[in-house]
Motif scaffolding. Sequence first.
Motif, mmCIF file in Angstrom:
data_model
loop_
_atom_site.group_PDB
_atom_site.id
_atom_site.type_symbol
_atom_site.label_atom_id
_atom_site.label_comp_id
_atom_site.label_asym_id
_atom_site.label_seq_id
_atom_site.Cartn_x
_atom_site.Cartn_y
_atom_site.Cartn_z
ATOM 1 N N ILE A 136 0.877 -1.167 0.000
ATOM 2 C CA ILE A 136 0.000 0.000 0.000
ATOM 3 C C ILE A 136 0.918 1.221 0.000
ATOM 4 C CG2 ILE A 136 -1.840 1.257 1.161
ATOM 5 C CD1 ILE A 136 -2.670 -1.543 0.090
ATOM 6 N N GLN A 137 0.825 2.010 -1.041
ATOM 7 C CA GLN A 137 1.730 3.136 -1.280
ATOM 8 C C GLN A 137 1.533 4.279 -0.286
ATOM 9 O OE1 GLN A 137 4.084 3.465 -3.728
ATOM 10 N NE2 GLN A 137 4.540 5.619 -3.416
ATOM 11 N N ILE A 138 2.635 4.935 0.038
ATOM 12 C CA ILE A 138 2.614 6.219 0.734
ATOM 13 C C ILE A 138 3.523 7.151 -0.055
ATOM 14 C CG2 ILE A 138 3.224 7.502 2.828
ATOM 15 C CD1 ILE A 138 2.740 4.939 4.438
ATOM 16 N N GLY A 139 2.963 8.215 -0.587
ATOM 17 C CA GLY A 139 3.759 9.213 -1.284
ATOM 18 C C GLY A 139 3.752 9.075 -2.797
ATOM 19 N N VAL A 184 -5.859 -0.287 -8.838
ATOM 20 C CA VAL A 184 -6.938 0.646 -8.501
ATOM 21 C C VAL A 184 -6.297 1.859 -7.826
ATOM 22 C CG1 VAL A 184 -8.724 -1.145 -8.214
ATOM 23 C CG2 VAL A 184 -7.428 -0.367 -6.222
ATOM 24 N N GLU A 185 -6.999 2.979 -7.865
ATOM 25 C CA GLU A 185 -6.495 4.186 -7.214
ATOM 26 C C GLU A 185 -7.424 4.574 -6.079
ATOM 27 O OE1 GLU A 185 -5.039 8.741 -8.282
ATOM 28 O OE2 GLU A 185 -5.412 7.303 -9.900
ATOM 29 N N ALA A 186 -6.843 4.904 -4.945
ATOM 30 C CA ALA A 186 -7.627 5.309 -3.778
ATOM 31 C C ALA A 186 -8.402 6.590 -4.080
ATOM 32 C CB ALA A 186 -6.709 5.503 -2.579
ATOM 33 N N ASP A 187 -9.587 6.716 -3.456
ATOM 34 C CA ASP A 187 -10.471 7.865 -3.676
ATOM 35 C C ASP A 187 -10.156 9.013 -2.724
ATOM 36 O OD1 ASP A 187 -11.998 6.440 -5.591
ATOM 37 O OD2 ASP A 187 -13.183 5.506 -4.003
ATOM 38 N N MET A 193 -3.222 6.062 8.668
ATOM 39 C CA MET A 193 -3.604 5.074 7.659
ATOM 40 C C MET A 193 -3.922 3.762 8.366
ATOM 41 S SD MET A 193 -1.557 3.535 4.364
ATOM 42 C CE MET A 193 -1.702 5.003 3.366
ATOM 43 N N LYS A 194 -5.044 3.172 7.984
ATOM 44 C CA LYS A 194 -5.419 1.855 8.502
ATOM 45 C C LYS A 194 -5.618 0.932 7.308
ATOM 46 C CE LYS A 194 -9.582 1.089 10.354
ATOM 47 N NZ LYS A 194 -10.687 0.987 11.325
ATOM 48 N N VAL A 195 -5.010 -0.240 7.374
ATOM 49 C CA VAL A 195 -5.095 -1.215 6.287
ATOM 50 C C VAL A 195 -5.612 -2.530 6.855
ATOM 51 C CG1 VAL A 195 -3.850 -2.454 4.481
ATOM 52 C CG2 VAL A 195 -3.111 -0.152 5.140
ATOM 53 N N LYS A 196 -6.668 -3.042 6.262
ATOM 54 C CA LYS A 196 -7.198 -4.360 6.636
ATOM 55 C C LYS A 196 -6.824 -5.348 5.538
ATOM 56 C CE LYS A 196 -11.543 -6.669 7.873
ATOM 57 N NZ LYS A 196 -13.008 -6.476 7.965
ATOM 58 N N VAL A 253 -8.451 0.111 2.777
ATOM 59 C CA VAL A 253 -7.598 1.160 3.341
ATOM 60 C C VAL A 253 -8.447 2.359 3.753
ATOM 61 C CG1 VAL A 253 -5.680 2.746 2.905
ATOM 62 C CG2 VAL A 253 -5.620 0.444 1.937
ATOM 63 N N TRP A 254 -8.131 2.887 4.938
ATOM 64 C CA TRP A 254 -8.723 4.130 5.439
ATOM 65 C C TRP A 254 -7.609 5.148 5.572
ATOM 66 C CZ3 TRP A 254 -10.023 -0.703 6.859
ATOM 67 C CH2 TRP A 254 -11.386 -1.059 6.879
ATOM 68 N N LEU A 255 -7.846 6.370 5.098
ATOM 69 C CA LEU A 255 -6.898 7.460 5.246
ATOM 70 C C LEU A 255 -7.559 8.570 6.050
ATOM 71 C CD1 LEU A 255 -4.116 8.682 4.481
ATOM 72 C CD2 LEU A 255 -5.235 9.668 2.465
ATOM 73 N N ASN A 256 -6.929 8.907 7.161
ATOM 74 C CA ASN A 256 -7.472 9.929 8.066
ATOM 75 C C ASN A 256 -8.954 9.698 8.368
ATOM 76 O OD1 ASN A 256 -5.005 11.260 8.405
ATOM 77 N ND2 ASN A 256 -5.297 12.453 6.546
ATOM 78 N N GLY A 257 -9.284 8.416 8.614
ATOM 79 C CA GLY A 257 -10.628 8.043 9.065
ATOM 80 C C GLY A 257 -11.625 7.763 7.975
ATOM 81 N N GLU A 258 -11.277 7.988 6.714
ATOM 82 C CA GLU A 258 -12.222 7.760 5.612
ATOM 83 C C GLU A 258 -11.788 6.564 4.779
ATOM 84 O OE1 GLU A 258 -13.495 10.126 1.582
ATOM 85 O OE2 GLU A 258 -13.736 11.213 3.475
ATOM 86 N N GLU A 259 -12.736 5.670 4.496
ATOM 87 C CA GLU A 259 -12.427 4.517 3.647
ATOM 88 C C GLU A 259 -12.187 5.004 2.230
ATOM 89 O OE1 GLU A 259 -14.642 0.471 2.122
ATOM 90 O OE2 GLU A 259 -15.005 1.102 4.190
ATOM 91 N N VAL A 260 -11.016 4.661 1.679
ATOM 92 C CA VAL A 260 -10.640 5.205 0.372
ATOM 93 C C VAL A 260 -10.313 4.146 -0.677
ATOM 94 C CG1 VAL A 260 -9.796 7.406 1.292
ATOM 95 C CG2 VAL A 260 -8.220 5.466 1.120
ATOM 96 N N MET A 261 -10.146 2.869 -0.266
ATOM 97 C CA MET A 261 -9.722 1.878 -1.248
ATOM 98 C C MET A 261 -10.117 0.471 -0.844
ATOM 99 S SD MET A 261 -7.489 -0.545 -2.502
ATOM 100 C CE MET A 261 -6.290 -0.729 -1.215
#
Length: 197
Positions: free
Chosen positions: A101-104, A126-129, A143-146, A154-162
């Motif tokens: 899971i990419q960062i940056g 796929v690209e995160a929203d 970042m939270k990854v299940k 993946v959740w970024l700053n509390g929002e599900e994005v991918m």
Amino acid sequence: MNAKLCTLALLAVLMSFTQAKEPKMKKIFNGKNLKGWVIPENNIWWAAEDGVLTAKSGPEQKGSILWTKKQYTDFIVQAEFKMGEGTVDSGIFLRAENQQIQIGISGSLKRDMTASPYIPGKGYPVEADNVKNLLKKDGWNSMKVKAEANKYTVWLNGEEVMNYTSEDAIEEGPIGLQLHPGREMAIEFREIMVAEI
């Protein structure tokens, strides 16, 4: 027992069942040293101090991966990260080096692909929203990854994005943090936690 008491009793049972199902997060970074992690040979990249894990490229920009000693099957990993100097190209590896899971900034796409999966041979399937609006370039992000079987969320700053289902996922392996080679960069991590599910 009247209807109101029955309803309250049922709610109490349902709440206790729901709470029992919540996975318990455990810290895998103690904030002081690299205990619990496989320290790379001749480590010049990774340092722990005051609750923060810093990754910084060395003079030869070889890059490095910091792996957990423990192996995981299904899990949730979460961490806070902050971009440092340079062009940050990092990520979280899920059980293997070919599941990230990419960062940056993506080296291949030359743009930010934070929270998107990178799979060698497939690139970014796929690209995160909504990352552009959620990501703080100069502050701490969470970042939270299940990783459940071959399904990644993946959740970024509390929002599900991918959401992504990987054809190449393996069943068990460590969790890794990446310092990409060929980059002059730094990134910080803190509050790194895992729950097995």
